[in-house]
Scaffold this active site. Structure first.
Site, mmCIF file in Angstrom:
data_model
loop_
_atom_site.group_PDB
_atom_site.id
_atom_site.type_symbol
_atom_site.label_atom_id
_atom_site.label_comp_id
_atom_site.label_asym_id
_atom_site.label_seq_id
_atom_site.Cartn_x
_atom_site.Cartn_y
_atom_site.Cartn_z
ATOM 1 C CG ASP A 1 35.200 47.499 30.867
ATOM 2 O OD1 ASP A 1 34.852 46.304 30.842
ATOM 3 O OD2 ASP A 1 35.353 48.147 31.928
ATOM 4 C CB SER B 1 32.374 47.952 37.639
ATOM 5 O OG SER B 1 33.653 48.302 38.117
ATOM 6 C CG HIS C 1 35.352 45.023 34.473
ATOM 7 N ND1 HIS C 1 35.239 46.334 34.051
ATOM 8 C CD2 HIS C 1 35.041 45.036 35.787
ATOM 9 C CE1 HIS C 1 34.898 47.101 35.067
ATOM 10 N NE2 HIS C 1 34.762 46.325 36.141
#
EC number: 3.4.21.107
Length: 497
Positions: A168, A241, A138
């Protein structure tokens, strides 16, 4: 007199204070050799992250992505404002901007002006000296340009070697040599309660270090059936992230991926993708740019306590096969609807998501041993997996919602319905316990207590002989699921034909 009393009181207070102060001084003096030792002992019990950060901070990178919007031709009318965000248009209207029929946003060549490039930011970490970087899918998804910032202030253009939305995980390559690479550990050895550190770029603040403990392992999240997340309370925020989660040995044990928040910021619940899974996905992405997953060809659901009881199990454990796809690997291996899958190879299946992960981790065309519970007996089968697309890896069927109490009215299937469903009974109405368990009008009952329904009398007898819980297999909207109906011995009613 009053003045004298005040003086005496003040004198007494002074004596008291002096005595107290003296006592405090004595106590401090008496404890002085012990206090530093106690403080040192407490400090020695706390983790020291300085060496970890010194050795590994330089392996963490900041990733900046941008996506260029496309110019859109204006065709007049409402299309003139296409590409402008609604909130900006509303703001212009609020200030009386002239949105009349003659007004136009078109540029000199008759096209809408470009909107500013959309930018995003995340983290990553170097896993090989030649510039291979792991991050989240992402973080780089949809990016037209990727810029990787190193801790020595160098910048490189990044190229996506492969990306997997299901887990992911993404692999990015930069054109560099002799880079510091992170040490990779094993998420299998992670223990709940051990100290961990996260390094990343929250809100663009590069090489920020936060710490915490492992709060849980193999955590299931509703949107991620393929990832057994490591849960921690290390502070993770937007920008973290894709960054690494380290153990106290300085080894990467996970990739920080998600947080749970009602405010948009950190609330003590952060989730990391286990590094063992990430490395497995990484190999496929580097080699082929995509992940090759096995396919079993079943629809499965987790056993509830009621369903387990209806199948004669003491513990709700295993993946219940609600549907087997025709000509699938499961079909060829003789796996049947109503089977409870207990083991996939040597891995015990506690719940449906365990099977999904095991099958998804296996390669197509590989042979595996599946142990199932069928009619109270364990059966061992051999299955050769098919190749899965992103949409047909085994998924857990949704459980029916509970409502109502007991009783169903059923009718035989029509010839057309028999062609579609085979044997079964059509539910005309549902109330009481059946409705409470989720059986509803329009459902097709395929089996009762694990046995196919071939007649109304067979169905009636199965209901009459049931103890307190009965498992019904239901066909609904193109899917098949099992529903446990909790029966009350005092209210068992004869089903209406």
């Amino acid at each position: 007199m009053i003045r004298l009393s005040l003086k005496k009181t003040a004198a007494a207070a002074a004596v008291t204070l002096a005595f107290t102060a003296g006592a405090l001084l004595q106590n401090d003096s008496a404890l002085s050799p012990v206090a530093p030792a106690a403080a040192q002992q407490i400090q020695s019990q706390l983790p020291d992250f300085t060496k970890l950060v010194e050795e590994n901070g330089k392996t963490v990178v900041s990733i900046e992505v941008s996506k260029k919007p496309k110019s859109m031709p204006s065709r007049g009318g409402s299309d003139r404002f296409r590409g402008i965000p609604k909130d900006q248009l509303d703001l212009l209207r609020r200030f009386g901007f002239p949105f009349g029929p003659d007004f136009d946003f078109r540029g000199p060549h008759g096209s809408m002006p470009d909107m500013p490039a959309r930018k995003g930011q995340g983290s990553g970490f170097i896993i090989s000296p030649d510039g291979i970087i792991l991050t989240n899918h992402h973080v780089i998804d949809g990016a037209d340009e990727i810029t990787v910032h190193l801790t020595d202030n160098r910048e490189f253009k990044g190229k996506v070697l492969g990306s997997d939305e299901k887990t992911d995980i993404a692999v990015v390559k930069i054109d560099a040599k002799d880079l510091p690479a992170a040490k990779l550990g094993s998420s299998e050895k992670v223990k709940v309660g051990e100290w961990v550190a996260a390094i990343g770029a929250p809100f663009g603040l590069e090489n920020t270090v936060t710490s915490g403990i492992v709060s849980a392992k193999s955590r299931n999240l509703p949107s991620d059936q393929f990832v057994p997340f490591i849960q921690t309370d290390a502070a993770v925020n937007p920008g973290n992230s894709g960054g690494p989660l380290f153990n106290m040995k300085g080894e990467v044990i996970g990739i920080n991926s998600q947080i749970f928040s009602t405010s948009g910021g950190f609330m003590g619940l952060s989730f990391a993708i286990p590094i063992d899974l990430a490395l497995q996905i990484k190999d496929d992405l580097i080699k082929d740019g995509k992940v090759h997953r096995g396919k079993l060809g079943v629809v499965i659901q987790t056993l509830t306590p009621e369903l387990a009881k209806s199948f004669g199990l003491e513990k709700a454990k295993g993946a219940l096969v609600a549907e087997v796809t025709k000509d699938s690997a499961a079909n060829k291996a003789k796996i049947e609807e109503g089977d409870i899958i207990l083991f996939f190879d040597d891995k015990e299946i506690e719940k449906a998501s365990d099977l999904s992960r095991s099958v998804a981790s296996a390669k197509p065309s590989t042979e595996h041993t599946v142990k199932v519970l069928r009619d109270g007996k364990e059966v061992t089968l051999k299955v050769k997996l098919d190749s899965a697309s992103d949409s047909d890896v085994p998924t857990e069927a949704q459980q029916a919602k509970s409502k109502g109490r007991l009783g169903v009215s059923v009718r035989p299937l029509s010839d057309e319905e028999k062609k579609k469903f085979g044997d079964g009974l059509f539910v005309v109405s549902s109330e009481g316990a059946a409705a409470k368990a989720g059986i509803k009008e329009g459902d097709v009952l395929l089996s009762v207590g694990g046995k196919k329904i071939r007649s109304f009398d067979q169905f009636k007898k199965a209901v009459e002989n049931a103890k307190d819980t009965l498992a019904l297999q239901v066909a609904r909207e193109g899917s098949r699921i099992y529903v446990a109906v909790k029966l009350d011995d005092k209210e068992k009613k004869e089903e209406k034909k």
